[in-house]
Design an enzyme around this catalytic site. Structure first.
Site, short mmCIF file in Angstrom:
data_model
loop_
_atom_site.label_atom_id
_atom_site.label_comp_id
_atom_site.label_asym_id
_atom_site.label_seq_id
_atom_site.Cartn_x
_atom_site.Cartn_y
_atom_site.Cartn_z
N PHE A 54 -33.17 14.56 -3.08
CA PHE A 54 -33.72 13.42 -2.26
C PHE A 54 -33.47 13.58 -0.91
O PHE A 54 -32.51 14.04 -0.41
CB PHE A 54 -33.02 12.21 -2.87
CG PHE A 54 -33.77 11.46 -4.08
CD1 PHE A 54 -33.83 12.16 -5.26
CD2 PHE A 54 -34.79 10.34 -3.92
CE1 PHE A 54 -34.60 11.55 -6.51
CE2 PHE A 54 -35.30 9.95 -4.94
CZ PHE A 54 -35.12 10.34 -6.12
N LYS A 96 -2.40 0.69 6.96
CA LYS A 96 -3.53 -0.10 7.60
C LYS A 96 -3.16 0.33 9.16
O LYS A 96 -1.90 -0.02 9.56
CB LYS A 96 -3.22 -1.69 7.28
CG LYS A 96 -4.22 -2.22 8.01
CD LYS A 96 -4.20 -3.97 7.68
CE LYS A 96 -5.36 -4.58 8.30
NZ LYS A 96 -5.27 -5.93 8.34
N ASN A 146 -22.35 3.64 3.40
CA ASN A 146 -23.77 3.45 3.78
C ASN A 146 -24.35 2.22 3.08
O ASN A 146 -23.96 1.80 2.07
CB ASN A 146 -24.57 4.71 3.84
CG ASN A 146 -24.60 5.23 2.39
OD1 ASN A 146 -25.41 4.69 1.77
ND2 ASN A 146 -24.04 6.26 2.25
N ASP A 186 -22.01 12.51 5.43
CA ASP A 186 -21.85 13.83 5.74
C ASP A 186 -20.38 14.31 6.28
O ASP A 186 -19.86 15.38 6.47
CB ASP A 186 -22.76 14.07 7.05
CG ASP A 186 -24.25 14.12 6.51
OD1 ASP A 186 -24.46 14.61 5.30
OD2 ASP A 186 -25.14 13.68 7.20
N LYS A 214 -35.95 20.59 4.24
CA LYS A 214 -34.75 19.94 3.57
C LYS A 214 -34.79 20.88 2.07
O LYS A 214 -33.67 21.36 1.68
CB LYS A 214 -34.31 18.54 3.18
CG LYS A 214 -33.15 18.25 2.76
CD LYS A 214 -32.86 16.94 3.00
CE LYS A 214 -32.70 16.44 4.48
NZ LYS A 214 -32.14 15.04 4.75
N ASP A 267 -21.34 19.91 0.73
CA ASP A 267 -22.80 19.71 0.01
C ASP A 267 -23.06 19.85 -1.29
O ASP A 267 -22.90 20.98 -2.01
CB ASP A 267 -23.79 20.58 0.94
CG ASP A 267 -25.25 19.89 0.78
OD1 ASP A 267 -25.63 19.55 -0.38
OD2 ASP A 267 -25.93 19.73 1.88
N ILE A 268 -22.90 18.60 -2.16
CA ILE A 268 -22.85 18.91 -3.35
C ILE A 268 -24.19 19.54 -4.02
O ILE A 268 -23.91 20.39 -4.88
CB ILE A 268 -22.66 17.32 -4.10
CG1 ILE A 268 -21.48 16.71 -3.56
CG2 ILE A 268 -22.64 17.56 -5.59
CD1 ILE A 268 -21.45 15.10 -3.66
O1 C5P Z 1 -28.50 16.80 3.93
P1 C5P Z 1 -28.97 15.53 3.30
O2 C5P Z 1 -27.78 14.34 3.19
O3 C5P Z 1 -29.97 14.68 4.03
O4 C5P Z 1 -29.77 15.74 1.84
C1 C5P Z 1 -30.09 14.78 0.93
C2 C5P Z 1 -29.78 15.35 -0.29
O5 C5P Z 1 -28.62 16.29 -0.51
C3 C5P Z 1 -29.75 14.18 -1.53
O6 C5P Z 1 -30.20 14.70 -2.74
C4 C5P Z 1 -28.38 13.96 -1.63
O7 C5P Z 1 -27.74 13.60 -2.79
C5 C5P Z 1 -27.65 15.39 -1.33
N1 C5P Z 1 -26.36 15.56 -0.69
C6 C5P Z 1 -25.33 16.27 -1.43
N2 C5P Z 1 -23.95 16.31 -0.85
C7 C5P Z 1 -23.83 16.05 0.48
C8 C5P Z 1 -24.90 15.52 1.38
C9 C5P Z 1 -26.15 15.39 0.59
O8 C5P Z 1 -25.54 16.40 -2.65
N3 C5P Z 1 -22.94 16.20 1.06
#
Ligand code: C5P
Length: 412
Positions: A331, A291, A212, A281, A345, A310-311
């Site tokens: 964020f 390749k 991205n 995501d 969120k 989701d970290i």
């Molecule tokens: O769910 P979303 O991507 O909108 O959430 C954004 C927040 O969650 C940001 O702080 C991003 O760094 C964190 N995040 C994460 N791991 C993911 C997706 C988002 O830590 N897989």
């Protein structure tokens, strides 16, 4: 400008690194400081006062008998006008003088006469590696620290004498950054701050991937601001074209899963976790080992996707985060309905502070505008440089963490 209200006395003692002091003077002036140069006689063997005068825009002082001063006391006047005294280069011999309270030239006399409680003394040592490693030098260094001086450290590398090792003066840009950091409020002194930044890269095959537009600039500014605030900072970064901020430990990763592993390994020792990364995501579940080629059929290869961990949510669910020992900041990069999305969120991720920003308006830019959402309400940080916003965010996070600690309130 970061040093715009600061008056710095730049002292030069004798050493070949004096040639770098010209650049340092320029860098400080560029950051908005007024710089008054004071040189020892030995420094004058390496660089002329003319050069330093031209770069600082002020006549240089070198003698305690200088008749220009109305009271003939340059050591008193110069020290009292300063917001800080920086000795760069600080030679081994000048360290001896400072450690013993010597005062037989203007620079040492001025350092001794400085009002200690109000005018900090910073030292950028420069010498041959054997001189630096010598027990006498190290002893003087410890003494100077005990006496309240701030030692900015030395660099490692090639030395003018042809040897290689520790003892080089730090580069002018590094010293200028250290001066900026020195004047920032130390609201996170001794804390460990963990930051994720940048995009992630999810491979399709060995040469293609999904990523991205995140530049990492906001996260890197947050890491720098936390460091300036006195924290030990670990920055887990996706692929970006930025240098690690000074004094920050960077762990470079590529995919979301690598970022997840690296972050969770650091979280148990962190006091703050600030998740600025734009994490993908989804990853490609059937990424190819080789390749992928066109086969002439006109059919696009079918990609399958698996959801990434989701970290932020994982860290926020840990025992330490839930007890308030680890303060988590998320964020949200949105393209619309910032407030509603950020509030939702915050709840979903279970974090005390969620920072909303408009993704398309900030990705790659040097400035941004932030919306801070907590359980108690909403606060706007209007458009400013990312570094200025990051400093405000660090300050606010420290305050919020403190108030949670003191009330013992449930954070989410
Ligand atoms: O769910 P979303 O991507 O909108 O959430 C954004 C927040 O969650 C940001 O702080 C991003 O760094 C964190 N995040 C994460 N791991 C993911 C997706 C988002 O830590 N897989």
């Amino acid at each position: 400008m970061d040093l715009s209200d600061k008056h710095i006395v730049l002292g030069l003692s004798g050493g070949i690194a004096c040639y770098k002091s010209a650049d340092l003077c320029r860098a400080l002036v560029k950051l908005g400081a007024t710089v008054q140069v004071v040189m020892t006689a030995a420094a004058g063997q390496f660089i002329t006062p003319v050069t330093m005068q031209a770069l600082s825009g002020r006549t240089v002082y070198g003698s305690q008998w200088d008749p220009r001063e109305h009271n003939n006391m340059p050591h008193i006047n110069l020290a009292r006008e300063a917001d800080a005294i920086l000795i760069a280069p600080c030679s081994a011999d000048f360290m001896v003088k400072l450690a013993q309270g010597g005062a037989d030239d203007l620079l040492s006399l001025m350092c001794l006469a400085r009002p200690m409680a109000r005018v900090p003394l910073l030292l950028a040592p420069a010498m041959n590696r054997e001189m630096w490693a010598h027990p006498a030098t190290q002893r003087n260094l410890r003494q100077l620290q005990l006496d309240g001086a701030t030692i900015l450290g030395v660099g490692h590398g090639d030395q003018a004498c042809g040897e290689t090792g520790d003892g080089r003066m730090l580069e002018p840009t590094e010293l200028a950054l250290d001066m900026v950091a020195f004047f920032q409020p130390k609201c996170m002194l001794g804390r460990h701050v963990l930051v994720t930044a940048g995009p992630t890269y999810e491979a399709i095959d060995p040469v293609r991937g999904i990523t991205n537009l995140s530049s990492g600039k906001m996260g890197y500014a947050v890491a720098r601001a936390a460091r300036e605030a006195g924290a030990q900072v670990t920055l887990v970064s996706g692929p970006v074209a930025l240098d690690a901020p000074r004094g920050v430990t960077r762990i470079s990763v590529r995919s979301a899963r690598e970022m997840h592993t690296a972050t969770l390994a650091q979280a148990p020792s962190a006091d703050f976790f600030i998740a600025t990364a734009a994490v993908a995501d989804w990853r490609v579940a059937n990424s190819a080992e080789h390749k992928i080629k066109k086969d002439g059929s006109g059919q696009m290869p079918q990609l399958q996707f698996a959801e990434n961990p989701d970290i932020l949510a994982d860290v926020a669910q840990s025992e330490r985060a839930r007890s308030g020992a680890l303060f988590c900041v998320g964020f949200a990069a949105e393209s619309q309905d910032l407030l509603a999305n950020a509030q939702a969120k915050r709840q979903r991720k279970g974090v005390p502070l969620l920072v909303g920003n408009i993704g398309p308006a900030t990705f790659g830019q040097d400035d941004n505008a932030l919306l801070l959402v907590t359980a108690d309400g909403v606060e706007e940080f209007p458009r400013d440089s990312k570094l200025a916003l990051a400093r405000r965010l660090i300050m606010r996070s420290a305050e919020l963490a403190l108030s949670l600690e003191s009330t013992g309130a449930s954070h989410a």
